[in-house]
Design a protein around this motif. Structure first.
Motif, PDB file in Angstrom:
ATOM      1  N   CYS A   3       0.822  -1.217   0.000  1.00 13.94           N
ATOM      2  CA  CYS A   3       0.000   0.000   0.000  1.00 13.94           C
ATOM      3  C   CYS A   3       0.851   1.260   0.000  1.00 13.94           C
ATOM      4  N   LYS A   4       2.149   1.123  -0.089  1.00 16.97           N
ATOM      5  CA  LYS A   4       3.054   2.262  -0.075  1.00 16.97           C
ATOM      6  C   LYS A   4       2.802   3.151  -1.290  1.00 16.97           C
ATOM      7  N   GLN A   5       2.674   4.446  -1.040  1.00 17.44           N
ATOM      8  CA  GLN A   5       2.464   5.448  -2.089  1.00 17.44           C
ATOM      9  C   GLN A   5       1.226   5.156  -2.941  1.00 17.44           C
ATOM     10  N   ARG A   6       0.195   4.617  -2.295  1.00 19.72           N
ATOM     11  CA  ARG A   6      -1.033   4.278  -3.018  1.00 19.72           C
ATOM     12  C   ARG A   6      -2.228   5.122  -2.569  1.00 19.72           C
ATOM     13  N   GLU A 262      -6.787  -2.591   1.320  1.00 21.25           N
ATOM     14  CA  GLU A 262      -6.717  -2.780  -0.132  1.00 21.25           C
ATOM     15  C   GLU A 262      -8.049  -2.482  -0.826  1.00 21.25           C
ATOM     16  N   LEU A 265      -8.283   0.958  -2.428  1.00 24.73           N
ATOM     17  CA  LEU A 265      -7.409   1.319  -3.546  1.00 24.73           C
ATOM     18  C   LEU A 265      -8.219   1.266  -4.841  1.00 24.73           C
TER      19      LEU A 265
END
Length: 266
Positions: A3-6, A262, A265
């Motif tokens: 989930c980094k930079q999302r 998630e 996203l």
């Protein structure tokens, strides 16, 4: 999936996810999150304060992986204590951590407004409330005069008492806020009302679920409607510098919390 930079905020968690010291945790998390909450403490019995070499490594890891650190100032700092000596000692603990982490890229300093160990502020009389907030003012003057950091870098966290009690102090000193949604849900405060009133000042959010009467569990145990409400606000009022900290302390909680996230996203 990472989930980094999302997200339209800095996605983070604590520095205690795997059963190891801070450096292995940061190495484990570096490509999974944008921000890591450093929970640092020092006592006569035990200390987890990083060495100068560790601090250099933390800075290197941050540079290599676009990390920031939110620094949780010591939990045994009683900034609203009625005793001058206790307040000075508490401010001293905070100043040592600030100096120790001076070279790190930081998103915020998180602090608790408490009176003493085991003290329930909800039971305070009006005069005790005045003494408590007066003590906070004295402590904050010492802290800000002694650290050289902008007041807005310090984020007062909501705890088990109504945040309105300390809000005048926060406004007077131009502090920021750590909006702990897990605490709101756990103690029965109105999450929606707190988001409406305090999100604009919140540089940090703490997120965690409740299981078997205990908080700081996986987001899988947070009420879906509460998480949905938070996420709708964060997407409506995006701030790329704001930190969303999953304040949890195990690998299984981290994995299940990421699985919950998630679904937000695109």
């Amino acid at each position: 999936m990472s989930c980094k930079q999302r997200f339209p905020f800095r996605f983070g968690t604590s520095s205690y996810i795997i059963p190891a010291d801070i450096i292995p945790n940061v190495e484990y998390l570096r490509e999974r999150v944008d921000d890591i909450e450093l929970v640092l403490f020092e006592s006569d019995e035990f200390s987890n304060l990083p060495s100068p070499e560790d601090m250099q490594r933390l800075a290197e890891l941050a540079g290599e992986s676009a990390l920031t650190y939110s620094v949780h100032l010591p939990l045994d700092s009683y900034l609203g204590n009625p005793d001058d000596a206790v307040r000075k000692q508490s401010v001293g603990k905070c100043l040592r951590i600030i100096e120790l982490t001076r070279t790190l890229p930081k998103s915020a300093y998180v602090l608790h407004f408490e009176s003493g160990p085991g003290v329930d502020i909800n039971g305070f009389s009006e005069s005790q409330k005045r003494d408590f907030t007066g003590g906070l003012r004295e402590s904050l003057r010492m802290l800000l005069d002694g650290c050289g950091e902008p007041a807005s870098n310090f984020c007062a966290e909501n705890l088990n008492y109504p945040f309105e009690l300390v809000w005048p102090v926060i406004e007077e000193f131009a502090l920021s806020v750590t909006l702990d949604v897990g605490h709101l849900e756990f103690y029965g405060f109105p999450t929606g009302a707190y988001l409406e009133r305090y999100l604009s000042r919140a540089k940090v959010l703490h997120m965690h679920g409740t299981l078997d009467g205990k908080d700081h569990n996986s987001l899988a145990y947070m009420k879906p409607e509460a998480l949905d409400l938070v996420m709708s606000h964060l997407y409506r009022y995006p701030d790329p510098g704001r930190v969303f900290t999953m304040e949890i302390f195990s690998e299984s909680d981290f994995d299940s919390s990421c699985a919950v996230m998630e679904r937000f996203l695109s």
